[in-house]
Design a protein around this motif. Structure first.
Motif, PDB file in Angstrom:
ATOM      1  N   GLU A 210      46.365   1.441 -12.545  1.00  0.00           N
ATOM      2  CA  GLU A 210      46.142   3.248 -12.726  1.00  0.00           C
ATOM      3  C   GLU A 210      45.914   4.471 -11.565  1.00  0.00           C
ATOM      4  O   GLU A 210      46.352   5.396 -10.974  1.00  0.00           O
ATOM      5  CB  GLU A 210      45.257   3.507 -13.609  1.00  0.00           C
ATOM      6  CG  GLU A 210      45.320   2.566 -15.114  1.00  0.00           C
ATOM      7  CD  GLU A 210      44.061   2.994 -16.801  1.00  0.00           C
ATOM      8  OE1 GLU A 210      44.799   2.794 -17.351  1.00  0.00           O
ATOM      9  OE2 GLU A 210      43.064   2.792 -15.166  1.00  0.00           O
ATOM     10  N   ALA A 211      44.488   3.389 -10.234  1.00  0.00           N
ATOM     11  CA  ALA A 211      44.412   3.502  -9.113  1.00  0.00           C
ATOM     12  C   ALA A 211      45.120   3.691  -8.180  1.00  0.00           C
ATOM     13  O   ALA A 211      45.868   5.147  -7.171  1.00  0.00           O
ATOM     14  CB  ALA A 211      42.965   2.848  -8.245  1.00  0.00           C
ATOM     15  N   ARG A 212      46.419   2.849  -7.678  1.00  0.00           N
ATOM     16  CA  ARG A 212      47.362   2.707  -7.115  1.00  0.00           C
ATOM     17  C   ARG A 212      48.790   3.909  -7.982  1.00  0.00           C
ATOM     18  O   ARG A 212      48.800   5.044  -6.973  1.00  0.00           O
ATOM     19  CB  ARG A 212      48.526   1.813  -7.463  1.00  0.00           C
ATOM     20  CG  ARG A 212      49.309   1.313  -7.031  1.00  0.00           C
ATOM     21  CD  ARG A 212      49.989  -0.099  -6.980  1.00  0.00           C
ATOM     22  NE  ARG A 212      49.567  -1.000  -6.191  1.00  0.00           N
ATOM     23  CZ  ARG A 212      48.679  -2.166  -7.284  1.00  0.00           C
ATOM     24  NH1 ARG A 212      48.956  -2.045  -8.645  1.00  0.00           N
ATOM     25  NH2 ARG A 212      47.889  -2.789  -6.745  1.00  0.00           N
ATOM     26  N   LEU A 213      49.166   4.268  -9.632  1.00  0.00           N
ATOM     27  CA  LEU A 213      50.090   5.563  -9.539  1.00  0.00           C
ATOM     28  C   LEU A 213      49.331   7.248  -9.064  1.00  0.00           C
ATOM     29  O   LEU A 213      50.080   7.742  -8.747  1.00  0.00           O
ATOM     30  CB  LEU A 213      49.831   5.060 -10.934  1.00  0.00           C
ATOM     31  CG  LEU A 213      51.122   6.018 -11.475  1.00  0.00           C
ATOM     32  CD1 LEU A 213      52.213   6.410 -10.559  1.00  0.00           C
ATOM     33  CD2 LEU A 213      51.095   5.717 -13.411  1.00  0.00           C
ATOM     34  N   TYR A 214      48.121   6.550  -9.400  1.00  0.00           N
ATOM     35  CA  TYR A 214      47.155   8.141  -9.092  1.00  0.00           C
ATOM     36  C   TYR A 214      47.678   7.929  -7.172  1.00  0.00           C
ATOM     37  O   TYR A 214      47.549   9.925  -7.338  1.00  0.00           O
ATOM     38  CB  TYR A 214      45.564   7.357  -9.604  1.00  0.00           C
ATOM     39  CG  TYR A 214      44.749   9.321  -9.324  1.00  0.00           C
ATOM     40  CD1 TYR A 214      44.434  10.247 -10.560  1.00  0.00           C
ATOM     41  CD2 TYR A 214      44.543   9.477  -8.210  1.00  0.00           C
ATOM     42  CE1 TYR A 214      43.739  10.446  -9.971  1.00  0.00           C
ATOM     43  CE2 TYR A 214      43.958  10.900  -8.267  1.00  0.00           C
ATOM     44  CZ  TYR A 214      43.148  11.395  -9.163  1.00  0.00           C
ATOM     45  OH  TYR A 214      42.667  12.648  -9.453  1.00  0.00           O
ATOM     46  N   ALA A 215      47.072   7.256  -7.155  1.00  0.00           N
ATOM     47  CA  ALA A 215      47.201   7.645  -6.087  1.00  0.00           C
ATOM     48  C   ALA A 215      48.531   7.705  -5.092  1.00  0.00           C
ATOM     49  O   ALA A 215      49.184   9.000  -3.806  1.00  0.00           O
ATOM     50  CB  ALA A 215      46.681   6.153  -4.337  1.00  0.00           C
TER      51      ALA A 215
END
Ligand code: SF4
Ligand code: ZN
Ligand code: ZN
Length: 321
Positions: A210-215
Motif C-alpha cells: 500500500e505504501a509503495r502504491l501510494y508513493a
C-alpha cells in the motif's frame, strides 16, 4: 472492468482484506484515513504535537512525511524532518538528495545529521573498528541519534515502519526468542522525561504494498536504491516472504496479528522482567548499564565517548518556548 467501491470510476487498486476496489483518489484517501485512525486508535498524539519524522530517503518514511504534512494542519502537528547521513559511499549521497527534494516540495523543515561531518566517521568505519556486524552497529547508531534529537528537541520521534516491517520483526523476535524486543513492537513507545523520547509508528496499519502504491500514485519523492550492505537472507526478510504468502492465503491476517500484538506485547515486559533503566554516565541519555551502547562503542573505537557531541548538535534546535 472493476469499479471503485465509492464512486464507480475505473478501479486501480484492490484491497483484498477489505474486499474492495478503489480508484486512485479513493485509494489515497483510504490510506490517509488509515494513518489518521492509527494516530487516534493508538493515541499517538498524546505525547505532544511536535513530531520529528525520521526520513531515510526510502519510500516508507517519505510516504509517512507526505501524509503527516497533509494531515498536519487539521491535527495541529508541528512537523520537522530528520535525516541521518550514515556516510555509506555510493548510497548515502542519493538518499540525502532525495530527502532534500522531498522536504523542499512539502515545505517541511529538515535537519541532516551527517556522521562523517559531525563525528568524522561513517557507520562502516565504526563497525570495522569494532569488528562487529554492520547492520547491528548501524541500527544502534540510528536509535541513539534519533533519541538524542527527540530529547533535545522535546519532540516525539515518528518512524516509517510499516505493517510488514513490524510483523516480520515480531516473527524474528519469536524465532530468536528475543521477547524484550518483541515487547517493544508496539505503535507507541512511551518515553522517559529527559532521557528517552517517545516514539510512534503511524504506518503501523499500512501494508508495504500500500505504501509503495501510494508513493507511486501521489508521486511522493523518494529514492528506490537499496543499501549495498542489506542482507536479503536476514531472518526478517525471510519472515516477510512467509507473511506475504500467509496474507495471500488469509487476507487481513497480518493486520489482525498486529492489532493483537499492540495489546499483548507490552504485557510481555512483566514476563521478561523490566530492564534496569538508568542514565549513561557519559551522555546522560537512557542506558541499560552505566554507559549507553553508543558511548561505549565510540569510546572503544575512537577513544572518546561521543554521545555528548551528538546531543550538543541537537540542543541548538531545541524549541525556545
Ligand atoms: Fe544500515 Fe545499510 Fe544495514 Fe540498513 S542495510 S542497517 S542502512 S548498513
Ligand atoms: Zn473512487
Ligand atoms: Zn551515552
Amino acid at each position: 472492468m472493476a469499479r471503485c467501491r465509492l464512486c464507480g470510476a475505473p478501479a486501480i487498486a484492490r484491497i483484498e482484506y477489505a474486499r474492495a476496489w478503489f480508484c486512485e483518489k479513493h485509494f489515497l484517501e483510504f490510506i490517509d484515513r488509515k494513518v489518521r485512525r492509527a494516530l487516534e486508535r493508538y493515541s499517538m498524539l498524546g505525547h505532544g504535537r511536535r513530531i520529528v519524522v525520521a526520513v531515510s530517503g526510502g519510500k516508507d518514511s517519505a510516504v509517512l512525511l507526505y501524509v503527516l504534512a497533509k494531515l498536519g494542519k487539521e491535527l495541529g502537528i508541528e512537523l520537522h524532518a530528520l535525516h541521518i547521513d550514515l556516510g555509506i559511499e555510493g548510497y548515502s549521497e542519493k538518499m540525502v538528495e532525495a530527502v532534500r527534494r522531498l522536504c523542499n516540495e512539502l515545505g517541511v523543515p529538515l535537519t541532516i545529521y551527517s556522521l562523517p561531518r559531525e563525528l568524522g566517521f561513517s557507520v562502516v568505519d565504526l563497525a570495522r573498528k569494532l569488528r562487529r556486524n554492520l547492520c547491528s552497529v548501524c541500527g544502534m547508531v540510528k536509535r541513539f541519534v534519533l533519541n538524542a534529537a527527540g530529547v533535545e528537541m522535546r519532540a516525539v520521534i515518528a518512524t516509517g515502519h510499516n505493517a510488514d516491517d513490524i510483523a516480520s520483526y515480531a516473527i524474528k523476535s519469536l524465532i530468536v526468542q528475543d521477547y524484550a524486543s518483541l515487547s517493544k513492537l508496539v505503535p507507541v513507545n512511551e518515553g522517559i522525561e529527559g532521557i528517552a523520547a517517545p516514539r510512534i509508528k503511524p504506518l503501523y496499519d499500512v501494508y508495504e504494498d500500500e505504501a509503495r502504491l501510494y508513493a507511486e500514485l501521489a508521486k511522493v519523492i523518494y529514492d528506490p536504491s537499496e543499501c549495498p550492505y542489506v542482507d536479503r537472507e536476514a531472518i526478517e526478510f525471510l519472515a516477510k516472504e512467509f507473511l506475504e504468502r500467509v496474507e495471500r492465503r488469509s487476507p487481513g491476517i497480518k493486520m489482525s496479528f498486529l492489532r493483537k500484538l499492540a495489546v499483548e506485547a507490552p504485557k510481555l515486559r512483566t514476563v521478561v522482567g523490566g530492564e534496569e533503566v538508568g542514565r549513561c554516565d557519559a551522555c546522560g541519555l537512557i542506558s541499560m548499564g552505566s554507559r549507553c551502547a553508543f558511548c561505549r562503542a565510540t569510546e572503544k573505537a575512537f577513544g572518546k565517548a561521543l554521545g555528548r557531541e551528538v546531543r550538543s548538535f541537537f540542543a541548538t534546535l531545541a524549541p525556545t518556548a
